[in-house]
Design a protein around this motif. Structure first.
Motif, PDB file in Angstrom:
ATOM      1  N   VAL A   1      60.067 166.307 -16.176  1.00  0.00           N
ATOM      2  CA  VAL A   1      60.779 165.297 -15.217  1.00  0.00           C
ATOM      3  C   VAL A   1      60.733 164.439 -13.577  1.00  0.00           C
ATOM      4  O   VAL A   1      60.850 165.485 -12.982  1.00  0.00           O
ATOM      5  N   ALA A   2      60.661 163.889 -13.273  1.00  0.00           N
ATOM      6  CA  ALA A   2      60.688 163.617 -11.619  1.00  0.00           C
ATOM      7  C   ALA A   2      61.535 162.459 -11.521  1.00  0.00           C
ATOM      8  O   ALA A   2      62.249 161.943 -11.946  1.00  0.00           O
ATOM      9  N   GLY A   3      61.930 163.212 -10.320  1.00  0.00           N
ATOM     10  CA  GLY A   3      63.215 162.666  -9.308  1.00  0.00           C
ATOM     11  C   GLY A   3      64.342 163.342  -9.567  1.00  0.00           C
ATOM     12  O   GLY A   3      64.744 164.265 -10.894  1.00  0.00           O
ATOM     13  N   ASN A   4      65.738 162.781  -9.413  1.00  0.00           N
ATOM     14  CA  ASN A   4      67.696 163.863 -10.102  1.00  0.00           C
ATOM     15  C   ASN A   4      67.478 163.224 -11.324  1.00  0.00           C
ATOM     16  O   ASN A   4      68.751 161.353 -10.553  1.00  0.00           O
ATOM     17  N   ARG A   5      67.445 163.309 -12.225  1.00  0.00           N
ATOM     18  CA  ARG A   5      67.527 162.949 -13.502  1.00  0.00           C
ATOM     19  C   ARG A   5      68.579 163.465 -13.897  1.00  0.00           C
ATOM     20  O   ARG A   5      68.707 164.177 -14.201  1.00  0.00           O
ATOM     21  N   ALA A   6      69.939 163.132 -13.404  1.00  0.00           N
ATOM     22  CA  ALA A   6      71.505 163.622 -13.633  1.00  0.00           C
ATOM     23  C   ALA A   6      71.212 163.389 -15.292  1.00  0.00           C
ATOM     24  O   ALA A   6      71.856 163.782 -15.789  1.00  0.00           O
ATOM     25  N   ASP A   7      70.828 162.543 -15.809  1.00  0.00           N
ATOM     26  CA  ASP A   7      70.886 162.473 -17.136  1.00  0.00           C
ATOM     27  C   ASP A   7      70.509 163.297 -17.993  1.00  0.00           C
ATOM     28  O   ASP A   7      71.254 164.209 -19.190  1.00  0.00           O
ATOM     29  N   VAL A   8      68.971 164.085 -17.570  1.00  0.00           N
ATOM     30  CA  VAL A   8      68.537 165.442 -18.343  1.00  0.00           C
ATOM     31  C   VAL A   8      69.538 166.167 -18.141  1.00  0.00           C
ATOM     32  O   VAL A   8      69.642 167.266 -19.105  1.00  0.00           O
TER      33      VAL A   8
END
Length: 151
Positions: A121-128
């Motif tokens: 994933v790209a970005g600061n994906r707090a959910d992942v």
């Protein structure tokens, strides 16, 4: 009297014909519709450890690092813009991953059970990050249950 509108894009030509009554005939014709609709698979660099691809002075990268640290995850850090990673950067761009950080998570499994499916994933994906941390915690609990206690 019918009205026809033609819309052209890079990947399709759309023709809309409207009849001025209840049973209006709307037809859509596309060129290369199947090609345009189907995403092209892109082979991304394989990882066996959680990998955080970062850019210098990237606030989203710092946020992802802190989120991973809070979950007890120590990733492998790689510099996205380093010359030796130019091919990987192009692969990420081709896959539509255009913002830093890029987070590559390996699968988490216990036997045949998949606790977390490998993903990038790209970005600061707090959910992942949360899901990955939960999967690691579940794996540790299952491994502890599977180890017989010494007498």
């Amino acid at each position: 009297m019918s009205e026809t509108t033609i819309i052209e894009t890079d990947s399709a030509t759309i023709t809309v014909t409207v009849e001025p009554h209840e049973d209006a005939d709307v037809s859509i014709e596309t060129e290369q519709a199947a090609e345009a609709a189907a995403p092209k698979p892109v082979a991304l660099p394989a990882v066996e450890e959680m990998t955080l691809w970062q850019k210098p002075s990237c606030s989203q990268c710092i946020g992802a690092k802190l989120g991973l640290k809070a979950k007890g995850v120590t990733p492998v850090f790689k510099e996205l813009l380093a010359d030796e990673n130019a091919d990987n950067l192009q692969l990420f761009k081709n896959a539509g991953l255009a913002s830093a950080p890029i987070l590559q998570f390996p699968a988490v499994t216990f036997g045949d059970e998949v606790l977390f499916t490998a993903t990038t994933v790209a970005g600061n994906r707090a959910d992942v990050i949360e899901q990955y941390g939960a999967a690691l915690k579940a794996l540790a609990a299952r491994e502890a249950e599977a180890v017989p206690l010494a007498a």
